[in-house]
Write a protein that holds these residues in place. Structure first.
Motif, PDB file in Angstrom:
ATOM      1  N   GLN A  20       0.934  -1.255   0.032  1.00 58.88           N
ATOM      2  CA  GLN A  20      -0.006   0.160  -0.082  1.00 58.88           C
ATOM      3  C   GLN A  20       0.987   1.459   0.022  1.00 58.88           C
ATOM      4  O   GLN A  20       0.421   2.506  -0.382  1.00 58.88           O
ATOM      5  CB  GLN A  20      -0.995   0.026   1.260  1.00 58.88           C
ATOM      6  CG  GLN A  20      -1.887  -1.105   1.211  1.00 58.88           C
ATOM      7  CD  GLN A  20      -3.037  -0.855   0.187  1.00 58.88           C
ATOM      8  OE1 GLN A  20      -3.746   0.166   0.060  1.00 58.88           O
ATOM      9  NE2 GLN A  20      -3.326  -2.018  -0.763  1.00 58.88           N
ATOM     10  N   ILE A  32       5.413   3.228  -4.312  1.00 57.18           N
ATOM     11  CA  ILE A  32       6.744   2.767  -4.803  1.00 57.18           C
ATOM     12  C   ILE A  32       8.153   3.226  -4.382  1.00 57.18           C
ATOM     13  O   ILE A  32       8.817   2.652  -4.067  1.00 57.18           O
ATOM     14  CB  ILE A  32       6.626   2.583  -6.269  1.00 57.18           C
ATOM     15  CG1 ILE A  32       7.604   1.630  -6.924  1.00 57.18           C
ATOM     16  CG2 ILE A  32       6.429   3.766  -7.187  1.00 57.18           C
ATOM     17  CD1 ILE A  32       7.548   0.336  -6.828  1.00 57.18           C
ATOM     18  N   HIS A  33       8.022   4.666  -4.554  1.00 54.07           N
ATOM     19  CA  HIS A  33       9.561   5.409  -4.267  1.00 54.07           C
ATOM     20  C   HIS A  33       9.724   5.223  -2.744  1.00 54.07           C
ATOM     21  O   HIS A  33      11.195   5.000  -2.653  1.00 54.07           O
ATOM     22  CB  HIS A  33       9.366   6.856  -4.745  1.00 54.07           C
ATOM     23  CG  HIS A  33       8.384   7.672  -4.176  1.00 54.07           C
ATOM     24  ND1 HIS A  33       6.996   7.287  -3.961  1.00 54.07           N
ATOM     25  CD2 HIS A  33       8.577   8.986  -3.837  1.00 54.07           C
ATOM     26  CE1 HIS A  33       6.190   8.352  -3.479  1.00 54.07           C
ATOM     27  NE2 HIS A  33       7.437   9.302  -3.333  1.00 54.07           N
ATOM     28  N   GLU A  34       8.617   5.140  -1.795  1.00 56.79           N
ATOM     29  CA  GLU A  34       9.250   4.972  -0.427  1.00 56.79           C
ATOM     30  C   GLU A  34       9.561   3.551  -0.225  1.00 56.79           C
ATOM     31  O   GLU A  34      10.293   3.431   0.631  1.00 56.79           O
ATOM     32  CB  GLU A  34       7.751   5.465   0.379  1.00 56.79           C
ATOM     33  CG  GLU A  34       7.539   7.115   0.386  1.00 56.79           C
ATOM     34  CD  GLU A  34       6.243   7.478   0.756  1.00 56.79           C
ATOM     35  OE1 GLU A  34       5.715   6.742   1.580  1.00 56.79           O
ATOM     36  OE2 GLU A  34       5.968   8.531   0.468  1.00 56.79           O
ATOM     37  N   LEU A  63      11.140   1.680  -1.988  1.00 53.18           N
ATOM     38  CA  LEU A  63      12.436   1.516  -2.632  1.00 53.18           C
ATOM     39  C   LEU A  63      13.531   2.308  -1.648  1.00 53.18           C
ATOM     40  O   LEU A  63      14.436   1.698  -1.409  1.00 53.18           O
ATOM     41  CB  LEU A  63      12.683   2.176  -3.927  1.00 53.18           C
ATOM     42  CG  LEU A  63      11.974   1.407  -5.243  1.00 53.18           C
ATOM     43  CD1 LEU A  63      11.850   2.287  -6.428  1.00 53.18           C
ATOM     44  CD2 LEU A  63      12.811   0.220  -5.435  1.00 53.18           C
TER      45      LEU A  63
END
Lengths: 180, 180
Positions: A39, A42-44, A46
């Motif tokens: 949830q 995506i960047h967090e 990574l």
């Protein structure tokens, strides 16, 4: 020599640290998994992966990082997420000035079990045998990462020789071209 | 509002910086491409990409980073390299505390040309028209990145509204479940 094996993934990224002593005996130093919630943007996810991987590298100071090359996945969407996670792992290796080794799943399977088509259970069993583990580490991403580290220990020296020969050949060809 | 559009890739990574003023007019601030040699080891290529992207972020201080989502590539190997490059771009966004926008190629094409099936030439022509450019920026990765930034300016506000509504809905559902 210490290898950190990374089985890249966003939902679960497997990690395995394996040492090889001067007699060639392999021992497990640690293993684990980095998870991130699907949830979370995506960047967090990574960033979580990067911070945790960074922590593992600082804690265990590996001599080399072995990453699984995945290009036989069923769908390209999964491959993209795996690629993004692998990208973060490889970037960290470069930032830490660590050499890398990339091995395909079938190379890993062949190295630990003798067959490139071994299933995950067989791989896990062979990992336990090679590292003399009494309990099977879970989840399966963990044993996959340990198998990757084992594979690198066994294939690494061989690959290093081939790479060295290739580099020398490239230098020789370039010198020949220049001389013409 | 300033958007940095990134068309991820290892051989060529396209970059486009586009501003939107309070009247909604879009202008190009800069555009370019980051290249890395295919003979260089993959982790060092990712490091080159990361350092150059970091330089662009520092130089132009974008408010948001828009990255192309690619999952319709012909082969999974290319998708992997694109995924690794995208992973580095997204990680940098998170490290810089910048929000991200992810758009598919067809969303970008539809936004700038009205058709999700427009070819690269049509997209480049529309980018020139929208940004009042007299010369077509090359290579095509550059116009792709500019198109991505334009797409984000036009779709961004809309997406933000949808995301906000979704978050509120999730909070509402969670509260209902808790109340039961």
């Amino acid at each position: 020599m210490r290898v950190l094996g990374i089985d890249p993934g966003l939902t679960r990224c497997g990690l395995g640290v394996v040492d090889r002593d001067k007699n060639g005996r392999l021992t497990m130093v640690d293993c684990g998994v980095i998870r991130s919630d699907s949830q979370t943007p995506i960047h967090e996810r990574l960033l979580i992966l990067q911070q945790e991987l960074d922590r593992w590298i600082s804690k265990f100071s590996p001599d080399v990082i072995a990453v699984e090359r995945v290009f036989s996945q069923q769908n390209v969407r999964t491959a993209m997420a795996t690629g993004q996670a692998a990208g973060v792992a490889l970037l960290l290796a470069a930032q830490s000035s660590l050499p890398i080794g990339i091995h395909t799943p079938s190379e890993v399977k062949a190295a630990v079990s003798g067959s490139g088509r071994a299933d995950k259970k067989q791989v896990a069993m062979m990992v336990m045998k090679i590292l003399s583990l009494k309990v099977r580490p879970t989840p399966v991403d963990t044993t996959d990462a340990l198998a990757l580290a084992i594979c690198h220990h066994w294939r690494g020296a061989q690959i290093h020789r081939i790479e060295k020969a290739r580099t020398q050949e490239r230098i020789r060809v370039a010198a020949l071209k220049k001389a013409r």
